[in-house]
Motif scaffolding. Structure first.
Motif, PDB file in Angstrom:
ATOM      1  N   VAL A  23       0.846  -1.192   0.000  1.00  0.00           N
ATOM      2  CA  VAL A  23       0.000   0.000   0.000  1.00  0.00           C
ATOM      3  C   VAL A  23       0.878   1.237   0.000  1.00  0.00           C
ATOM      4  N   ASP A  24       0.540   2.208  -0.861  1.00  0.00           N
ATOM      5  CA  ASP A  24       1.326   3.438  -1.008  1.00  0.00           C
ATOM      6  C   ASP A  24       2.796   3.103  -1.255  1.00  0.00           C
ATOM      7  N   PRO A  25       3.100   2.360  -2.326  1.00  0.00           N
ATOM      8  CA  PRO A  25       4.465   1.851  -2.543  1.00  0.00           C
ATOM      9  C   PRO A  25       5.519   2.939  -2.694  1.00  0.00           C
ATOM     10  N   ASP A  26       5.123   4.129  -3.132  1.00  0.00           N
ATOM     11  CA  ASP A  26       6.085   5.218  -3.324  1.00  0.00           C
ATOM     12  C   ASP A  26       6.126   6.192  -2.146  1.00  0.00           C
ATOM     13  N   ASN A  27       5.443   5.839  -1.044  1.00  0.00           N
ATOM     14  CA  ASN A  27       5.434   6.680   0.152  1.00  0.00           C
ATOM     15  C   ASN A  27       4.991   8.116  -0.135  1.00  0.00           C
ATOM     16  N   LYS A  28       3.966   8.263  -0.942  1.00  0.00           N
ATOM     17  CA  LYS A  28       3.453   9.599  -1.262  1.00  0.00           C
ATOM     18  C   LYS A  28       2.603  10.169  -0.129  1.00  0.00           C
ATOM     19  N   ILE A  29       2.048   9.290   0.695  1.00  0.00           N
ATOM     20  CA  ILE A  29       1.117   9.724   1.742  1.00  0.00           C
ATOM     21  C   ILE A  29       1.819   9.688   3.100  1.00  0.00           C
ATOM     22  N   GLU A  30       1.832  10.805   3.792  1.00  0.00           N
ATOM     23  CA  GLU A  30       2.422  10.843   5.120  1.00  0.00           C
ATOM     24  C   GLU A  30       1.493  10.155   6.113  1.00  0.00           C
ATOM     25  N   GLU A  31       2.048   9.247   6.903  1.00  0.00           N
ATOM     26  CA  GLU A  31       1.240   8.476   7.839  1.00  0.00           C
ATOM     27  C   GLU A  31       1.693   8.706   9.277  1.00  0.00           C
ATOM     28  N   LEU A  32       1.036   8.016  10.198  1.00  0.00           N
ATOM     29  CA  LEU A  32       1.405   8.107  11.604  1.00  0.00           C
ATOM     30  C   LEU A  32       2.889   7.827  11.792  1.00  0.00           C
ATOM     31  N   THR A  33       3.479   8.459  12.758  1.00  0.00           N
ATOM     32  CA  THR A  33       4.907   8.291  13.021  1.00  0.00           C
ATOM     33  C   THR A  33       5.246   6.812  13.221  1.00  0.00           C
ATOM     34  N   GLY A  34       6.238   6.345  12.470  1.00  0.00           N
ATOM     35  CA  GLY A  34       6.675   4.966  12.564  1.00  0.00           C
ATOM     36  C   GLY A  34       5.915   3.998  11.693  1.00  0.00           C
ATOM     37  N   HIS A  35       4.880   4.482  10.963  1.00  0.00           N
ATOM     38  CA  HIS A  35       4.022   3.588  10.193  1.00  0.00           C
ATOM     39  C   HIS A  35       4.211   3.730   8.678  1.00  0.00           C
ATOM     40  N   ASN A  36       5.081   4.604   8.215  1.00  0.00           N
ATOM     41  CA  ASN A  36       5.361   4.685   6.785  1.00  0.00           C
ATOM     42  C   ASN A  36       6.135   3.452   6.337  1.00  0.00           C
ATOM     43  N   ASN A  37       6.102   3.159   5.046  1.00  0.00           N
ATOM     44  CA  ASN A  37       6.845   2.010   4.519  1.00  0.00           C
ATOM     45  C   ASN A  37       8.309   2.087   4.927  1.00  0.00           C
ATOM     46  N   GLY A  38       8.841   0.963   5.392  1.00  0.00           N
ATOM     47  CA  GLY A  38      10.242   0.914   5.782  1.00  0.00           C
ATOM     48  C   GLY A  38      10.491   1.257   7.224  1.00  0.00           C
ATOM     49  N   GLU A  39       9.478   1.782   7.940  1.00  0.00           N
ATOM     50  CA  GLU A  39       9.638   2.115   9.350  1.00  0.00           C
ATOM     51  C   GLU A  39       9.212   0.928  10.225  1.00  0.00           C
ATOM     52  N   LYS A  40       9.599   0.970  11.488  1.00  0.00           N
ATOM     53  CA  LYS A  40       9.445  -0.187  12.365  1.00  0.00           C
ATOM     54  C   LYS A  40       8.021  -0.717  12.413  1.00  0.00           C
ATOM     55  N   TYR A  41       7.035   0.157  12.557  1.00  0.00           N
ATOM     56  CA  TYR A  41       5.659  -0.295  12.752  1.00  0.00           C
ATOM     57  C   TYR A  41       4.830  -0.258  11.471  1.00  0.00           C
ATOM     58  N   GLU A  42       5.484  -0.171  10.321  1.00  0.00           N
ATOM     59  CA  GLU A  42       4.720  -0.108   9.072  1.00  0.00           C
ATOM     60  C   GLU A  42       3.901  -1.377   8.898  1.00  0.00           C
ATOM     61  N   ASN A  43       2.681  -1.193   8.419  1.00  0.00           N
ATOM     62  CA  ASN A  43       1.783  -2.327   8.189  1.00  0.00           C
ATOM     63  C   ASN A  43       1.200  -2.257   6.778  1.00  0.00           C
ATOM     64  N   ASN A  44       2.021  -1.776   5.843  1.00  0.00           N
ATOM     65  CA  ASN A  44       1.576  -1.533   4.476  1.00  0.00           C
ATOM     66  C   ASN A  44       1.908  -2.659   3.510  1.00  0.00           C
ATOM     67  N   GLU A  45       2.647  -3.672   3.953  1.00  0.00           N
ATOM     68  CA  GLU A  45       3.095  -4.695   3.011  1.00  0.00           C
ATOM     69  C   GLU A  45       2.875  -6.079   3.596  1.00  0.00           C
TER      70      GLU A  45
END
Length: 546
Positions: free
Chosen positions: A321-343
């Protein structure tokens, strides 16, 4: 927790009724992510096929005190005591009870705890009891993170069964400001990833960073050209619509959400190639949780998978979800961050059949075990063990084969702890299934039994069961000390330290001396007891090492 009802005798493949974690059953794909508050409905109108409600409406709040509540259903009939939850894959429910309504005891425990959105829901059923209701046990939860929940028993208007569900409301409590300050600033795009958090007791939870099945998802569906589900294998050349459910775990609406779906290829479900893109879909908008227009806070993204010239292989699908990280999300939840739940990836791959396979008769074939592989045969108590098992087919192809994993002999009361579905095995081919095994609170030696579902037309069923031993105690050359294999301050386990003594010892006497020094020090430091020290030293003395 879900209930698996297996028909047939107890000594058959899967006879009897077993409780099983819903997240371990891939074909069970409810809307809710067990434990994630923002995946549950906040209003009755968001519950699919809700008919008449059979309980009084009672709303409770989580909090720092521990309490028990009860709700009862109305107009319970005298007949109908049969539990019928098996494979109701279209149902988003915790419990279903068949028959009229029914003297079946249904208990439900709702546990909440802090990791912002985390709670847990367990349910169980018992036939022929006198209870006609639900008991809700509310455990303690920090007052800063409380929310309200409303348990319900209702009639499913489509299936004609009773179901248990509940709605949640984090904004109707004294913690309203906390929830708003944390979840009303930025969106949190997500997939249903039920393995992100782990608990040994259902109350205290830890993030499962780099853990087993961390990215295994629920909420991915295969549809044929008529937009109907067909299972997990399809003929070469038939188009497949792949639908992925995407969530917004926040109060903030989000627009223009890109969702990329990729695939990997394998011939045995063990060795997978690199990912290739199937397609990218865009979701115009996903409302936030408890939005004013009362729409669900999830939407589907879908792409078409062309199966032409892809026969004879398995395809595992990944969703980002949001593979190019265009959408700013909750701290720590963007793709590649510890709590990301997008993949995440879906646990059951799609198999593309050769056209000739459809004509193979359901006879004159055989399914058999090749091997069981444990990631470790002597784990530390609390360590997860991955159990891998290879199933092979002879003489003909087999479709949709179930494999059951038991802790103990199933014919002697062994407990079912996982089940896997093999979409297809070609004649002469094999398929590997892998499941995690929890060791928390377990001791001694456990027999892990793996049972292949009996299929019509097999030559024999005598080779459908295999067994492997898993030992959670310190064993020295076959001598079981019955001492737990604990993790030591050195970073090694007790068994590791003994193995190092064995590797460095020039003779048996020096091996025994090494083990004695090590266990004497552990006893002195209060890590093991005198009884445990003596048991280990006794086994070392008897061992034929080196």
């Amino acid at each position: 927790m879900m209930i698996i009802l297996c028909t047939g005798e107890r000594t058959s493949t899967c006879g009897g009724i077993y409780s099983l974690e819903g997240r371990t059953v891939e074909w069970y794909q409810p809307v809710h992510e067990s434990g994630n508050l923002f995946s549950y409905p906040w209003d009755n109108s968001l519950i699919d096929n809700m008919g008449s409600i059979k309980t009084e409406i009672n709303t409770f709040a989580t909090g720092a005190n521990e309490m028990t509540f009860s709700v009862n259903w109305e107009n319970a009939g005298e007949s109908g005591v049969e539990v019928s939850t098996t494979k109701k894959v279209s149902v988003d429910a915790s419990v279903s009870v068949g028959g009229e309504i029914l003297k079946a005891e249904t208990t439900i425990k709702v546990k909440g705890h802090y990791d912002k959105t985390w709670s847990s829901l367990e349910s169980s059923e018992t036939k022929n009891s006198q209870s006609q209701g639900i008991t809700v046990s509310k455990c303690t939860l920090n007052d800063n993170y409380v929310y309200q929940f409303t348990p319900l028993i209702y009639e499913n208007s489509k299936l004609g069964v009773l179901q248990v569900g509940h709605t949640v409301d984090p904004l109707a409590t004294t913690a309203r400001d906390w929830w708003n300050s944390n979840y009303n600033q930025l969106p949190d795009l997500a997939l249903n990833l039920p393995y992100r958090w782990e608990s040994s007791d259902g109350v205290e939870w830890e993030f499962n960073e780099l853990g087993l099945n961390l990215q295994k998802m629920k909420g991915l569906f295969f549809l044929d050209s008529d937009e109907k589900p067909f299972g997990f294998s399809i003929e070469d050349g038939e188009p497949v619509t792949i639908k992925a459910r995407v969530y917004n775990y926040s109060f903030v609406d989000v627009d223009n959400v890109d969702v990329k779906i990729e695939a990997q290829v394998s011939t045995d479900n063990a060795d997978w190639g690199g990912r290739f893109e199937v397609g990218t879909a865009s979701i115009p908008s996903i409302p936030g949780f408890q939005n004013s227009y009362n729409e669900a806070n999830w939407k589907y993204a879908e792409v078409t998978f062309d199966t032409t010239d892809k026969a004879g292989k398995y395809y595992r699908f990944w969703v980002t979800v949001d593979p190019d990280n265009k959408i700013e999300e909750l701290t720590g939840h963007n793709n590649g961050e510890k709590y990301e739940n997008n993949e995440g990836y879906f646990g059951i791959p799609l198999f593309v059949e050769a056209k000739s396979a459809l004509a193979i008769p359901l006879s004159d074939g055989d399914l058999f075990h090749e091997e069981i592989i444990l990631s470790t045969e002597n784990p530390i108590e609390g360590e997860k063990v991955m159990i891998s098992h290879r199933v092979s087919a002879l003489e003909r192809d087999f479709r949709h084969v179930s494999v059951y994993f038991y802790d103990g002999n199933p014919d002697e009361g062994g407990k079912l702890f996982d089940t896997e579905l093999i979409p297809y095995i070609v004649a002469g081919g094999s398929y590997t299934v892998s499941v995690p095994y929890k060791t928390h609170g377990k001791k001694g030696t456990h027999e892990i039994h793996v049972v292949i579902d009996r299929k019509i037309g097999e030559h024999t069923h005598t080779n459908n069961t295999a067994m492997s031993l898993l030992t959670l105690t310190v064993v020295i050359d076959g001598c079981d000390s019955e001492v737990a294999n604990i993790l030591l301050p050195t970073g090694y386990s007790l068994s590791d330290e003994i193995a190092m003594c064995a590797a460095s010892a020039e003779n048996h006497g020096k091996f025994v001396s090494c083990v004695s020094r090590m266990t004497n020090d552990l006893k002195k430091d209060g890590i093991i007891t005198g009884k445990e020290k003596s048991a280990i030293q006794s086994c070392a003395a008897q061992a034929n090492i080196p």
